[in-house]
Design an enzyme around this catalytic site. Structure first.
Site, short mmCIF file in Angstrom:
data_model
loop_
_atom_site.label_atom_id
_atom_site.label_comp_id
_atom_site.label_asym_id
_atom_site.label_seq_id
_atom_site.Cartn_x
_atom_site.Cartn_y
_atom_site.Cartn_z
CD GLU A 1 13.06 0.62 9.32
OE1 GLU A 1 13.67 1.64 9.67
OE2 GLU A 1 13.47 -0.53 9.53
CB CYS B 1 13.00 9.02 8.15
SG CYS B 1 14.11 8.11 7.07
CD GLU C 1 9.70 12.81 11.39
OE1 GLU C 1 8.59 12.28 11.60
OE2 GLU C 1 10.64 12.23 10.81
CE LYS D 1 -1.71 2.94 2.68
NZ LYS D 1 -1.71 4.19 1.90
P1 NDP Z 1 2.27 8.52 7.78
O1 NDP Z 1 2.52 7.81 9.05
O2 NDP Z 1 1.27 9.58 7.74
O3 NDP Z 1 1.88 7.50 6.63
C1 NDP Z 1 2.69 6.40 6.28
C2 NDP Z 1 1.84 5.37 5.58
O4 NDP Z 1 0.90 4.84 6.52
C3 NDP Z 1 1.02 5.93 4.42
O5 NDP Z 1 0.94 4.97 3.39
C4 NDP Z 1 -0.32 6.17 5.07
O6 NDP Z 1 -1.39 6.18 4.14
C5 NDP Z 1 -0.40 4.96 5.99
N1 NDP Z 1 -1.37 5.08 7.08
C6 NDP Z 1 -1.90 6.22 7.64
N2 NDP Z 1 -2.77 5.89 8.62
C7 NDP Z 1 -2.79 4.54 8.70
C8 NDP Z 1 -3.49 3.60 9.52
N3 NDP Z 1 -4.35 3.99 10.46
N4 NDP Z 1 -3.26 2.29 9.32
C9 NDP Z 1 -2.38 1.86 8.39
N5 NDP Z 1 -1.72 2.69 7.57
C10 NDP Z 1 -1.90 4.03 7.73
O7 NDP Z 1 3.71 9.04 7.30
P2 NDP Z 1 4.02 9.94 6.03
O8 NDP Z 1 3.55 9.25 4.81
O9 NDP Z 1 3.59 11.32 6.31
O10 NDP Z 1 5.63 9.83 5.98
C11 NDP Z 1 6.44 10.62 6.76
C12 NDP Z 1 6.92 9.82 7.97
O11 NDP Z 1 7.63 8.65 7.55
C13 NDP Z 1 7.91 10.62 8.79
O12 NDP Z 1 7.59 10.46 10.16
C14 NDP Z 1 9.25 9.95 8.48
O13 NDP Z 1 10.21 10.10 9.48
C15 NDP Z 1 8.85 8.52 8.28
N6 NDP Z 1 9.85 7.78 7.51
C16 NDP Z 1 10.66 6.89 8.17
C17 NDP Z 1 11.68 6.22 7.50
C18 NDP Z 1 12.55 5.23 8.19
O14 NDP Z 1 13.23 4.45 7.50
N7 NDP Z 1 12.59 5.20 9.52
C19 NDP Z 1 11.94 6.47 6.08
C20 NDP Z 1 11.02 7.41 5.47
C21 NDP Z 1 10.02 8.05 6.19
P3 NDP Z 1 -1.92 7.55 3.44
O15 NDP Z 1 -0.79 8.53 3.44
O16 NDP Z 1 -2.26 7.09 2.09
O17 NDP Z 1 -3.10 8.00 4.23
#
Ligand code: NDP
Length: 505
Positions: A274, A309, A408, A198
């Site tokens: 992650e 991140c 963040e 997803k």
């Molecule tokens: P989000 O947590 O908002 O979303 C991440 C994914 O989770 C998206 O596909 C989102 O879907 C999905 N999601 C949202 N709500 C739910 C739920 N209730 N159940 C299951 N899935 C859900 O993060 P962002 O997309 O805004 O990404 C930024 C974040 O990712 C930052 O905190 C960053 O630090 C972290 N990150 C960490 C990395 C690592 O390796 N540690 C690498 C890259 C990023 P949708 O957006 O379609 O609603």
């Protein structure tokens, strides 16, 4: 002589803007080897962050679609079409898949840039080649891994073997859409699992396209499925599905906790997270090359619009060199002017969407309100384009208690905190909920080792920032996550250990 006709120009002669107008691409889900609409027929608007305009509508998957994708993945796994293939054969197919991503680099880079606003030069040089070589690396690994024989007594033979989990679900973010997916795709498929991905609703296009490339490369139908949709619908359905064996998540810490809860409350599937970061970049007064430290500090926070991140979002600098260092960091930031992501000269693109733009601007306001000083930047830019641009921003005089020092932001905003001695720097560095990355700059090897050991982070850089290779694990301490992407350690997440005890008495 034929009149010059732009349509007869080769792809490489056309501007990216022209290619963006001409490109056609799939916007459906990819389930069991086929493009399909969401069962409900629903779609969501996909907005180009550089213009603020809707440029396509994408299938909005929900529980029914996730059920179909998981059923297809399960059937493919049970059929053995992928998992029972000789490792050498799986390797060749994954290599073809990686080559195909390389071959379609320009198309995929364009989709990535249109989707999430990053500069086309970064999509071309970093994201797409990085995704292809990640998959290639795991392909290469498959037929070089051996299992173990336990040192039992002579009356037994005990083997310890790794077996694929079965159906692995992955939920990925929008900041490096294909690359973050590839960090899952490579080890998940190499280990023989079936896969349901997803992508973020903000950046679904490259995931959809590579699923098609996977099948064209010979990955059996049903092994690689993509369900675009929202987190609270498709993401929630995947993480709470009773027939998914493992969920691999990359995203924010808050969502990571929800995913973990869903995993626990459904079938206790393995949940690997992650998550976010607020990484400290510590510069000691003895470090001799301030230009180098400033360049790394600037790119460590401004690259990818700060949507990283591992961003070095807290510059923790000795008070004696703070002014000299900040001057250099701000000068580099001033050269990184936000611009059209489709212009190959642009180094700073658009923030992914209006929600994230508002969030970044709100954090800038909170920094001011709490008493920090805007040293450079601080404004929205290019508003007339309709796009979501923010200039590189440097705060001085930040106190460790302020929101901009703890939360963040995920934008090009640097918080500068000063210290007097290294123990104070380490204490400040560790005093956040995150532990993804950290850095220390010093010429003293003893201090470097001691500081690296004291920093609570999954990766510690010494005299560099964001150095990277697929051979090293990546992931977080504390609330930055559980488990590691990249390197052979990623196989730990997508395989189960089995002991087989054979009585020889
Ligand atoms: P989000 O947590 O908002 O979303 C991440 C994914 O989770 C998206 O596909 C989102 O879907 C999905 N999601 C949202 N709500 C739910 C739920 N209730 N159940 C299951 N899935 C859900 O993060 P962002 O997309 O805004 O990404 C930024 C974040 O990712 C930052 O905190 C960053 O630090 C972290 N990150 C960490 C990395 C690592 O390796 N540690 C690498 C890259 C990023 P949708 O957006 O379609 O609603």
């Amino acid at each position: 002589m034929p009149a010059e006709n732009t349509m007869t120009k080769s792809a490489s002669e056309k501007s990216w803007q022209q290619r963006a107008r001409e490109i056609s691409f799939a916007t459906q889900a990819f389930i069991d080897g086929r493009f399909v609409n969401a069962a409900s027929g629903a779609t969501f608007d996909n907005v180009n962050p550089a213009t603020g305009r809707v440029f396509c509508r994408v299938a909005s998957c929900d529980t029914a679609d996730v059920d179909l994708a998981v059923a297809a993945a399960r059937a493919a796994f049970e059929s053995g079409s992928w998992v029972n293939m000789a490792p050498k054969a799986r390797k060749r197919i994954l290599q073809r898949f990686a080559e195909s991503i390389h071959k379609h680099k320009e198309e995929l880079a364009l989709l990535e840039t249109l989707d999430m606003g990053k500069p086309i030069s970064d999509s071309l040089k970093v994201d797409i080649p990085g995704a292809a070589s990640c998959i290639e690396w795991y392909a290469e690994a498959i037929d070089k891994l051996y299992d173990e024989v336990a040192p039992t007594g002579p009356d037994a033979l005990a083997t310890i073997t790794r077996e694929p989990m079965g159906v692995v679900g992955a939920i990925v973010p929008w900041n490096f859409p294909l690359l973050m997916a590839a960090w899952k795709i490579g080890p998940v498929l190499a280990a023989g699992n079936s896969f349901v991905l997803k992508p973020s609703e903000k950046s679904p296009l490259t995931a959809i396209r590579v699923a098609q490339l996977a099948v064209e490369s010979g990955i059996p139908e049903g092994v690689f499925n993509v369900v675009p949709g929202f987190g609270h619908t498709a993401g929630q359905a995947l993480s709470s599905h009773m027939d998914v064996d493992c969920i691999a998540f990359t995203g924010s810490t808050a969502t990571g906790k929800r995913v973990m809860q869903s995993a626990a409350q459904s079938n206790m599937k393995r949940a690997w997270l992650e998550c976010g970061g607020k990484s400290p970049n510590i510069v000691l007064a003895d470090y001799p090359d301030l230009e180098r430290a400033a360049t790394a500090a600037a790119y460590g926070i401004f690259f990818n619009q700060g949507e990283m991140c591992s961003a070095g979002s807290r510059l923790i600098v000795h008070e004696r060199i703070k002014d000299a260092l900040l001057e250099k960091v701000a000068a580099i930031g001033a050269k990184l002017k936000p611009g059209d992501p489709l212009d190959p000269a642009t180094r700073l693109g658009a923030i992914v969407d209006e929600v994230q733009l508002k969030r970044v601007l709100e954090y800038i306001e909170s920094g001011k309100t709490e008493g920090a000083r805007v040293y450079a930047g601080g404004e929205r830019k290019l508003e007339n384009t309709g796009g979501y641009f923010v200039e590189p921003t440097v705060f001085d005089g930040v106190q460790p208690t302020m929101r901009i020092a703890n939360e963040e932001i995920f934008g090009p905003v640097l918080a500068t905190i000063t210290f007097k001695d290294v123990n104070q720097a380490i204490a400040i560095a560790n005093n956040v909920i995150y532990g993804l990355a950290a850095a220390v700059w010093t010429r003293d090897i003893t201090i470097a080792h001691r500081t690296a050991r004291a920093l609570r982070a999954g990766t510690v850089y010494v005299n560099c920032y964001d150095a990277d290779d697929i051979t090293v694990p990546f992931g977080g301490f504390k609330q930055s996550g559980i488990g590691r992407d990249k390197s052979l350690h990623a196989f730990d997440k997508y395989t189960e250990l089995k002991t087989t005890w054979i009585d020889l008495s």
